[in-house]
Every structure is written in structure tokens, then in C-alpha cells.
Design a protein around this motif. Structure first.
Motif, PDB file in Angstrom:
ATOM      1  N   VAL A  60     -17.736  13.250 -21.623  1.00 57.74           N
ATOM      2  CA  VAL A  60     -19.183  14.533 -22.776  1.00 57.74           C
ATOM      3  C   VAL A  60     -19.866  15.074 -22.423  1.00 57.74           C
ATOM      4  O   VAL A  60     -20.450  16.168 -22.305  1.00 57.74           O
ATOM      5  N   GLU A  61     -20.413  14.252 -21.444  1.00 53.75           N
ATOM      6  CA  GLU A  61     -21.616  14.718 -20.389  1.00 53.75           C
ATOM      7  C   GLU A  61     -21.474  15.778 -19.656  1.00 53.75           C
ATOM      8  O   GLU A  61     -21.837  16.570 -19.063  1.00 53.75           O
ATOM      9  N   LYS A  62     -19.684  16.075 -19.125  1.00 52.19           N
ATOM     10  CA  LYS A  62     -19.411  17.385 -18.425  1.00 52.19           C
ATOM     11  C   LYS A  62     -18.770  17.413 -19.425  1.00 52.19           C
ATOM     12  O   LYS A  62     -17.772  18.902 -18.348  1.00 52.19           O
ATOM     13  N   GLY A  63     -18.953  17.766 -20.472  1.00 52.64           N
ATOM     14  CA  GLY A  63     -18.349  18.529 -20.982  1.00 52.64           C
ATOM     15  C   GLY A  63     -16.196  18.506 -21.661  1.00 52.64           C
ATOM     16  O   GLY A  63     -15.705  19.733 -21.728  1.00 52.64           O
ATOM     17  N   LEU A  64     -16.123  17.584 -20.842  1.00 55.75           N
ATOM     18  CA  LEU A  64     -14.709  16.906 -21.344  1.00 55.75           C
ATOM     19  C   LEU A  64     -14.088  16.596 -22.107  1.00 55.75           C
ATOM     20  O   LEU A  64     -15.146  16.097 -23.136  1.00 55.75           O
ATOM     21  N   ALA A  65     -12.986  15.516 -22.607  1.00 52.07           N
ATOM     22  CA  ALA A  65     -12.648  15.092 -23.463  1.00 52.07           C
ATOM     23  C   ALA A  65     -11.381  14.017 -23.076  1.00 52.07           C
ATOM     24  O   ALA A  65     -10.834  14.367 -21.761  1.00 52.07           O
ATOM     25  N   ASN A  66     -11.756  12.803 -23.581  1.00 53.26           N
ATOM     26  CA  ASN A  66     -10.632  12.273 -23.467  1.00 53.26           C
ATOM     27  C   ASN A  66      -9.097  12.197 -23.641  1.00 53.26           C
ATOM     28  O   ASN A  66      -8.771  12.002 -25.587  1.00 53.26           O
ATOM     29  N   TYR A  67      -8.950  13.307 -23.309  1.00 57.29           N
ATOM     30  CA  TYR A  67      -6.994  14.125 -23.924  1.00 57.29           C
ATOM     31  C   TYR A  67      -6.325  13.226 -24.092  1.00 57.29           C
ATOM     32  O   TYR A  67      -5.398  13.114 -25.222  1.00 57.29           O
ATOM     33  N   TRP A  68      -5.968  11.810 -22.952  1.00 57.43           N
ATOM     34  CA  TRP A  68      -4.408  10.971 -23.235  1.00 57.43           C
ATOM     35  C   TRP A  68      -4.764  10.252 -24.040  1.00 57.43           C
ATOM     36  O   TRP A  68      -4.089   9.508 -24.734  1.00 57.43           O
ATOM     37  N   GLY A  69      -6.181   9.522 -24.302  1.00 48.23           N
ATOM     38  CA  GLY A  69      -6.187   8.154 -25.299  1.00 48.23           C
ATOM     39  C   GLY A  69      -6.100   7.078 -25.492  1.00 48.23           C
ATOM     40  O   GLY A  69      -6.421   6.562 -25.576  1.00 48.23           O
ATOM     41  N   TYR A  70      -6.537   6.590 -23.517  1.00 47.97           N
ATOM     42  CA  TYR A  70      -6.255   5.238 -23.253  1.00 47.97           C
ATOM     43  C   TYR A  70      -7.341   4.558 -23.032  1.00 47.97           C
ATOM     44  O   TYR A  70      -7.675   4.016 -21.824  1.00 47.97           O
ATOM     45  N   ASN A  71      -7.556   4.627 -23.921  1.00 48.66           N
ATOM     46  CA  ASN A  71      -8.786   4.009 -24.641  1.00 48.66           C
ATOM     47  C   ASN A  71      -9.045   3.489 -26.178  1.00 48.66           C
ATOM     48  O   ASN A  71     -10.307   3.752 -26.741  1.00 48.66           O
ATOM     49  N   THR A  72      -8.204   2.659 -26.071  1.00 44.45           N
ATOM     50  CA  THR A  72      -8.642   2.504 -27.655  1.00 44.45           C
ATOM     51  C   THR A  72      -9.175   1.609 -28.342  1.00 44.45           C
ATOM     52  O   THR A  72      -9.818   0.802 -27.532  1.00 44.45           O
ATOM     53  N   ILE A  73      -9.756   1.225 -29.621  1.00 41.41           N
ATOM     54  CA  ILE A  73     -10.695   0.850 -30.238  1.00 41.41           C
ATOM     55  C   ILE A  73     -10.450   0.548 -31.577  1.00 41.41           C
ATOM     56  O   ILE A  73     -10.692  -1.077 -31.986  1.00 41.41           O
ATOM     57  N   GLY A  74      -9.693   0.260 -32.325  1.00 46.55           N
ATOM     58  CA  GLY A  74      -8.902   0.069 -33.230  1.00 46.55           C
ATOM     59  C   GLY A  74      -7.302   0.371 -33.277  1.00 46.55           C
ATOM     60  O   GLY A  74      -6.576   1.310 -33.188  1.00 46.55           O
ATOM     61  N   PHE A  75      -7.133  -0.812 -33.812  1.00 44.46           N
ATOM     62  CA  PHE A  75      -5.554  -0.913 -33.018  1.00 44.46           C
ATOM     63  C   PHE A  75      -4.562  -0.828 -35.151  1.00 44.46           C
ATOM     64  O   PHE A  75      -3.743  -0.800 -34.079  1.00 44.46           O
ATOM     65  N   PHE A  76      -5.297  -0.715 -35.660  1.00 41.93           N
ATOM     66  CA  PHE A  76      -4.784  -0.670 -37.130  1.00 41.93           C
ATOM     67  C   PHE A  76      -4.891   0.918 -37.749  1.00 41.93           C
ATOM     68  O   PHE A  76      -3.914   1.195 -38.146  1.00 41.93           O
ATOM     69  N   ALA A  77      -6.463   1.823 -37.042  1.00 41.57           N
ATOM     70  CA  ALA A  77      -6.096   3.112 -38.011  1.00 41.57           C
ATOM     71  C   ALA A  77      -5.798   3.908 -36.370  1.00 41.57           C
ATOM     72  O   ALA A  77      -5.784   4.513 -35.644  1.00 41.57           O
ATOM     73  N   PRO A  78      -5.630   5.131 -37.372  1.00 41.79           N
ATOM     74  CA  PRO A  78      -4.747   6.569 -36.703  1.00 41.79           C
ATOM     75  C   PRO A  78      -6.119   7.014 -36.104  1.00 41.79           C
ATOM     76  O   PRO A  78      -6.820   6.972 -36.982  1.00 41.79           O
ATOM     77  N   ALA A  79      -5.710   7.723 -35.203  1.00 40.31           N
ATOM     78  CA  ALA A  79      -6.468   7.869 -34.391  1.00 40.31           C
ATOM     79  C   ALA A  79      -6.949   9.693 -35.756  1.00 40.31           C
ATOM     80  O   ALA A  79      -5.896  10.536 -35.608  1.00 40.31           O
ATOM     81  N   SER A  80      -8.854   9.597 -35.837  1.00 38.31           N
ATOM     82  CA  SER A  80      -8.993  10.973 -36.757  1.00 38.31           C
ATOM     83  C   SER A  80      -8.876  11.890 -36.245  1.00 38.31           C
ATOM     84  O   SER A  80      -9.134  12.632 -37.290  1.00 38.31           O
ATOM     85  N   ARG A  81      -8.866  12.238 -35.443  1.00 38.36           N
ATOM     86  CA  ARG A  81      -8.608  13.488 -34.174  1.00 38.36           C
ATOM     87  C   ARG A  81      -7.664  13.830 -35.160  1.00 38.36           C
ATOM     88  O   ARG A  81      -7.532  15.125 -34.361  1.00 38.36           O
ATOM     89  N   TYR A  82      -6.442  12.971 -34.862  1.00 32.72           N
ATOM     90  CA  TYR A  82      -5.357  13.831 -35.458  1.00 32.72           C
ATOM     91  C   TYR A  82      -5.089  13.414 -36.984  1.00 32.72           C
ATOM     92  O   TYR A  82      -3.752  13.872 -37.361  1.00 32.72           O
ATOM     93  N   ILE A  83      -5.837  13.443 -38.483  1.00 30.27           N
ATOM     94  CA  ILE A  83      -5.894  13.892 -39.390  1.00 30.27           C
ATOM     95  C   ILE A  83      -6.472  15.023 -40.387  1.00 30.27           C
ATOM     96  O   ILE A  83      -7.412  15.845 -38.841  1.00 30.27           O
ATOM     97  N   SER A  84      -5.548  16.217 -39.905  1.00 25.48           N
ATOM     98  CA  SER A  84      -6.382  17.088 -40.926  1.00 25.48           C
ATOM     99  C   SER A  84      -7.157  17.368 -41.657  1.00 25.48           C
ATOM    100  O   SER A  84      -8.094  16.321 -41.827  1.00 25.48           O
ATOM    101  N   ARG A  85      -8.276  18.549 -40.944  1.00 24.72           N
ATOM    102  CA  ARG A  85      -9.513  18.238 -42.205  1.00 24.72           C
ATOM    103  C   ARG A  85      -9.492  18.173 -43.754  1.00 24.72           C
ATOM    104  O   ARG A  85      -8.211  19.133 -44.295  1.00 24.72           O
ATOM    105  N   GLY A  86      -9.795  17.125 -44.521  1.00 26.28           N
ATOM    106  CA  GLY A  86      -8.742  16.917 -46.229  1.00 26.28           C
ATOM    107  C   GLY A  86      -8.037  15.984 -46.239  1.00 26.28           C
ATOM    108  O   GLY A  86      -8.213  15.580 -47.382  1.00 26.28           O
ATOM    109  N   GLY A  87      -7.671  15.731 -44.933  1.00 29.41           N
ATOM    110  CA  GLY A  87      -6.070  14.341 -45.473  1.00 29.41           C
ATOM    111  C   GLY A  87      -6.501  13.171 -45.226  1.00 29.41           C
ATOM    112  O   GLY A  87      -8.178  12.514 -44.984  1.00 29.41           O
TER     113      GLY A  87
END
Length: 695
Positions: free
Chosen positions: A221-248
Motif C-alpha cells: 500500500v505504501e508503494k501504491g501497489l496491492a496484493n493482487y493474488w491474495g495469498y495472505n488470508t485472514i478469514g477462512f470462512f468469509a469471501p473477500a469483500s473486494r469481490y462483492i459488488s457494491r450493494g451486494g
């Protein structure tokens, strides 16, 4: 508002809505107090903080009859702050429930997320008293009920499986026919325009890169980048919120599964249970570290530090029964509640470890094998990690398939024209029996691939000799250097017709080889249409157009290649000898003298030991013979020049009809069949597949 918790139940773990209220249950063996924190609908204001009233079997629990789905919550856990003995409790830090079924909001990086004072002279031994709630996502109570209708798992047999490794955002972010609000989401991937592409391609399973909750690392984040692949899970049951549409909501993932199932396509999840996003002892306190660090993680001989076999700072302690339960409950949740059809396990060697030792009898493997739900779904291992003796290809238990990187490297080396590669390729073509034929395992245990998310795309494999990872801002020092690639004479893009023709010829040969090999083929998203990452072989932090599938930019060459791939996939699916359920070893077929497989020289005689030992040997014929008289002949030539090849005579094959010609990109061309003993020209850098017309 003041709420009073009732005693509730120590099971199930997590926040469970029963139609009348919500039961909250959290495991922590070493905590002294657990507080449930409730937040307003925006997650900005803590409305209630209530101590869980009961502690049963190391589970803190309570029941709130007033709470309904949609309630935001988190935990604060009290206990000893004693890092030297492995305890890192800090009740000032709001913590994510490991069993949370949904998360609201994203992490906003701030020093308050850390349990110690960042920059303090005592490092992680210091104690930070700032409240982290204002920069933490909140857990969401949900009603998991979903309308599945007549959804049924496709249950594609392993021997018929063709996997497509895809990224939710990368697959849909640039699709011009999707509404902007759906691009990059589960709902976008569920749209007919996207699924139609997969159906026409002919794949039977989509393997989604990490889709469980994860966050962007602070240094990115400090370099203006993002974790695109996602291999740093913090919730084993919850879908990644970034993949849920606005209002979904989280049910969008279930919609995706249902629609893929309707199309006959299975859904496999790439999951990360070997480590979490909390990193090493200098990482943030987001969940497990603050709930019970000494239980959730493997600690070193010095408990202040972690025993790390993942290269990511920590290793999840699957030998602890409650941590094992967490992972098993998570897997069952995705199968039972979300209807997924299987999993690919990141750094799976770590799941079978007792610290330094990998064991086939590891508790995780045994637990999965006896589980009536998980033992019936597809299980795929990435059979290595970064710890001692971490490379375990071929050593996973029965019922598991494994990513076969030896297949990948052997395939690349052969078509690059490297000397001495023919014997290795031959083993790979027959499913790598030397690795997998034990304890009743089958050829499908070998997941064959030429490319995957980690490394060059197929287009880049044939366009770059060197990695070009400068956009990652790590001085081009990240990513591996062993690419086994060839730029065909020009580094990067080229408009030279000869270079373009050579690259096209080689990618057709590579994909054809992949799809006619015994085992389970896996295609990388976008390889079928020439997706390039401009030579970046470690694009984990590039969430932008350099990694997204450019639907609107298919040029004529890529459109032609897409059609070729579709047709070769169709040939595989229609040709049983290309997907055998048993390993082939040149044994007699039935009671006759015909063998199930023969290796042939260009004069149609059997290969000799001397032929195999010739380092310059780059061509071979593979004859597959079925019990019903089927005959299929595969001819491969990695030499740049064509070779004459004498077609073999067969008691049941009166003529040989051409099925695939990778040299010109034709499948089932309209041409006269060949006769036995006829000499044909085997084009350079090409594969021919012929079918015997049974008499």
C-alpha cells in the motif's frame, strides 16, 4: 444501548443466527477474558462491549437474543502480554472472529494495528495501548440460508477433468459487456458472457485464486501497489469483500457457484491454510495472534519467534486440535454451504508437517481422509513449501492430486530444444508414474501445466528470456530466475512475421502436448488468447491492466489460437485413450500380443535404450492401443526442421486419419487418410495426432 448476554453454547464456534438471536463462541485456551464488541451499521461507532459470560472447554461463549443478521461485531481478548513465552494478548486491539462468515470494510493501515509500539526500542516486547477499531474491518452476522433451487454438483470424474486457473478480478475487470459495477466481482464472473467463454473453451473446472478474505500488505500500500493474488488470508470462512459488488453481499459467491454448476463446470477454491496475513512477530494483531497466539501458530524454540515454513512469517499450527477443527470446519462450510467441488492447497507441504518433518500420517491428512464430506471432493496439493525438506512432489496421500512442476519444466525444456529432455517428456506424457503410481493412485494425480499464476504466461514464455519485474518495485530481485523460456530471437513484443509465426507454432505445440498427456491438464487464464504480463513472472502485486484479461483486444492471431485450443480440448474430451484411468507400461492388451503403449522411432521401429540415451533425440512417436482395437498415434518433433516418419502397421488400423496438426493449427482437417507404412512429413516444432480407422 445496554445488552446482557445469556450463557449460550460453546458450539458451534462463531456467530450463529438461530432465527431468534445469535450465539457467539470463540476458542481461546490462554485468555483471561473475552469481550464482544458491537458496532453501528457503518462500523464506525462501538455501541456495546460485553464480556462473554461462560468459559467451557476453552471456548468463551454467550447468547444475545436481541441481535439479528447484519449486526457488525468484533472481539477484544484479555490475557498475558508475554511475547517471550508466546503470549501476545492486547485487549486494545479489535480482533476478527476466525469463524466470521462475512467482513465489512477493509484494513486501513495505521500503527495502532500492531500490538507493540512500532519503532520502540524494545520492539515487539513493548505494548501499544491505542484502540485499533477505527482502522479494522468488522465481522458481520449473516443468515447463511440461500436459494439453491435444483443445484447439483457436476461430479466430473477426475479422468475427464480439465482445469482453468482463474482470478475473479482479472477475469472480469476489463470485460466490455459487463456492467461497470459487476466488473472484478463474483457476480461479474457469474454473468453469461463470461461463463459462455468457459463453456466454449471446454474446461470442466474453474480453480479460483484465493477468494477468502485477505488484505493488501502495508508495504505494498505504501508503494501504491496491492496484493493482487491474495495469498495472505485472514478469514477462512468469509469471501473477500473486494469481490462483492457494491450493494451486494456474500451470497454473490453462491450465485457464481450455482451458475457455473448449471453450465456443468465445477468450482475449485485455491485456499491458504498454511499461514495467515499476520506475518511474523513484527506483524499486525488482526485476529489469531491476539486471540491465542500460542495455540494458533507454530512457535520456535524461542517462543518469541515463529517457526516459519512458508516464507510468510508464520505457520498455522494444525497439530492443535482446535486449530485443526477451524480448518476442517472451514473446508466443510465451503462444500456444504457454498457447494464448492474441491480445493487447491497453497504450500501444502506445510499442512503435513510436524515442524521439520513431513509425514503422510499427519493429522490433517488423516482428518481429511476419514471425513465423509471432504474425502469426496477434489483435493489438489501444491507439494512444496520453504521449510526443510519441503519439496514433496509425489508424496501426498491417496485421493490427492498434485501440481507437477517437473511436467512443466520438462515440457518447456523439450519444446525449447534442450538436449537430453526426451526421456523426461516421455514419462510426463504417460502421467509421471514414477512419481504417482503407488497406493492405488491414478494418472489424474498429476496436475499437468505449462504455466500458472506464478511465473510467465504462455505468451511471455515465448517472448522473454528474462523476467521483467521492475513494476513490483523490488529492483527486479523478486520472482524466480529458472523460467525455462525462450524469446524466439527477440526480447519482448515483436512485429517480425517470422518471430510471430515461430511463437504461434510453439504455443500450439505446447498446448497440444499438454492436452494429449495422461493426467489432469490445467490451463492458465488468458493463455488461450495470448494474455501477456510484459515479462513479469511474479505479478502478485499488479492489480491493473497488466494482469487483467483484455477481452476487447483479441487480435486475429489470438482469435485463431483460441479456436485451435477449443478444438484440441474437444479432441481430448472425445478421445478416451488420451485420459486413461490407469498407468500405461507397455503391457499386453487383453489376451493378444498388442501392448497398451509403444514408443516408436521415425522408422516406426521400437525405441531402443540407445535412442533414449541420445542427448540430441528430439522426436518420438507414441502409439496408444485400446482393448477395443482403438489406435492413436502421437508424433512429436522439437527439431526446427521436418522429419520423415513411417506410420506403423496395425492389425486393427487400416488407415490413419489426422486429428490434430499443431504446425498449421488444424483439427480434423479434411484430407485423405494415410496408409500404414506410408512415410509422412512430421513438421518441425510440431505435434501430429492420428487416429487409426478400426477395421
Amino acid at each position: 444501548m445496554t445488552m446482557k448476554l445469556e450463557a449460550g453454547s460453546p458450539f458451534p464456534l462463531g456467530a450463529t443466527w438461530d432465527g431468534s438471536g445469535v450465539n457467539f463462541a470463540l476458542f481461546s485456551a490462554n485468555a483471561t477474558k473475552v469481550e464482544l464488541c458491537l458496532f453501528d451499521r457503518n462500523g464506525r461507532r462501538e455501541t456495546d462491549r460485553i464480556a462473554l459470560p461462560e468459559f467451557t472447554h476453552e471456548v468463551w461463549h454467550g447468547y444475545l437474543p436481541q441481535v439479528r443478521p447484519g449486526q457488525l461485531y468484533g472481539y477484544r481478548v484479555h490475557g498475558p502480554h508475554d511475547p517471550r513465552n508466546g503470549h501476545r494478548f492486547n485487549h486494545n486491539k479489535l480482533l476478527i472472529d476466525p469463524y466470521a462468515l462475512a467482513l465489512h470494510g477493509e484494513i486501513r493501515w495505521h500503527d495502532a494495528l500492531f500490538g507493540y509500539r512500532v519503532g520502540h526500542a524494545r520492539g515487539d516486547l513493548s505494548f501499544d495501548r491505542r484502540d485499533s477499531a477505527f482502522v479494522m474491518p468488522k465481522c458481520v452476522v449473516i443468515d447463511p440460508a440461500a436459494t439453491w433451487g435444483a443445484d447439483r454438483p457436476p461430479k466430473v470424474p477426475w479422468a475427464e477433468t480439465i482445469i482453468y486457473e482463474a482470478h475473479v478480478r482479472g477475469m472480469t475487470a476489463r470485460h466490455p459487456d459487463l456492467p461497470p459495477q459487476l466488473r472484478g466481482t463474483f457476480a461479474g464472473l457469474a454473468q453469461p458472457q463470461v461463463i459462455e467463454h468457459l463453456v466454449k473453451l471446454g474446461v470442466t473446472a474453474v480453480e479460483l485464486m484465493p477468494s477468502q478474505a485477505f488484505f493488501d500488505d502495508r508495504y505494498l500500500v505504501e508503494k501504491g501497489l496491492a496484493n493482487y493474488w491474495g495469498y495472505n488470508t485472514i478469514g477462512f470462512f468469509a469471501p473477500a469483500s473486494r469481490y462483492i459488488s457494491r450493494g451486494g453481499d456474500v451470497h454473490e459467491f453462491k450465485l457464481l457457484v450455482r451458475r457455473l454448476h448449471e453450465a456443468g463446470i465445477e468450482v475449485l477454491l485455491d485456499v491458504v491454510y498454511n499461514h495467515t496475513a499476520e506475518g511474523n512477530e513484527l506483524g499486525p494483531t488482526l485476529s489469531f495472534r491476539g486471540i491465542d497466539n500460542a495455540s494458533y501458530y507454530l512457535l520456535g524454540d524461542d517462543p518469541q519467534h515463529y517457526f516459519d515454513t512458508t516464507g510468510c512469517g508464520n505457520t498455522v499450527n494444525l497439530r492443535h486440535p482446535r486449530v485443526l477443527q477451524l480448518v476442517m470446519d472451514s473446508l466443510r462450510y465451503w462444500v456444504r454451504e457454498c457447494h464448492v467441488d474441491g480445493f487447491r492447497f497453497d504450500l501444502a507441504s506445510s499442512l503435513g508437517r510436524d515442524r521439520d518433518v513431513f509425514e503422510l500420517s499427519a493429522v490433517f491428512f488423516d482428518a481429511v481422509r476419514q471425513d465423509p464430506v471432504l474425502s469426496r471432493v477434489k483435493l489438489i496439493a501444491e507439494p512444496w513449501d520453504t521449510g526443510p525438506d519441503g519439496y514433496q512432489l509425489g508424496n501426498f496421500p491417496p485421493g490427492w492430486a498434485e501440481w507437477n512442476d517437473r511436467y512443466r519444466d520438462g515440457l518447456r525444456s523439450f519444446w525449447r530444444g534442450d538436449p537430453g529432455t526426451l526421456p523426461g517428456l516421455a514419462k510426463s506424457l504417460l502421467g509421471s508414474a514414477e512419481l504417482f503410481e503407488r497406493r492405488g493412485r491414478r494418472p489424474w494425480a498429476s496436475i499437468n501445466f505449462a504455466t500458472a499464476h506464478d511465473g510467465f504466461t504462455l505468451a511471455d514464455l515465448l517472448s522473454y528470456d528474462r523476467k521483467h519485474n521492475e513494476p513490483n518495485q523490488e529492483g527486479n530481485n523478486d520472482g524466480h530466475n529458472h523460467n525455462v523460456s525462450w524469446n524466439c530471437g527477440v526480447e519482448g513484443p515483436s512485429d517480425d512475421p517470422k518471430v510471430l509465426a515461430l511463437r504461434d507454432r510453439l504455443r500450439r505445440a505446447i498446448v497440444t502436448t499438454l492436452l494429449i498427456s495422461q493426467g489432469t491438464p490445467m490451463l492458465l487464464m488468458g493463455d488461450e488468447v495470448g494474455r501477456s504480463q510484459a515479462g513479469n513472472n511474479n505479478a502478485y502485486c499488479q492489480d491493473n491492466e497488466s494482469t487483467w484479461l483484455a477481452w476487447e483486444e483479441f487480435d486475429p492471431r489470438d482469435a485463431a489460437f483460441l479456436e485451435f485450443v477449443r478444438q484440441v480440448v474437444a479432441v481430448r474430451r472425445a478421445t478416451l485413450p488420451l485420459r486413461q484411468s490407469h498407468f500405461l507400461h507397455g503391457r499386453p492388451v487383453g489376451s493378444g500380443e498388442v501392448r497398451d503403449v509403444l514408443w516408436l522411432r521415425h522408422d516406426s521401429h521400437d525405441m531402443t535404450p540407445g535412442d533414449w540415451e541420445d542427448p540430441e533425440a528430439r522426436s518420438v512417436g507414441l502409439l496408444l492401443c485400446g482393448a477395443a482395437g482403438e489406435r492413436h498415434l502421437i508424433l512429436l518433433n522439437a527439431h526446427p526442421e521436418p522429419l520423415p516418419f513411417v506410420l506403423p502397421a496395425s492389425a486393427t488400423a487400416a488407415r490413419w486419419r489426422l486429428l490434430v496438426d499443431s504446425a498449421v493449427g488444424q483439427v480434423r482437417p479434411e484430407r485423405e487418410p494415410f496408409h500404414p507404412r506410408e512415410t509422412v512429413e512430421l513438421p518441425g516444432r510440431a505435434v501430429l495426432v492420428l487416429e487409426g480407422e478400426v477395421t
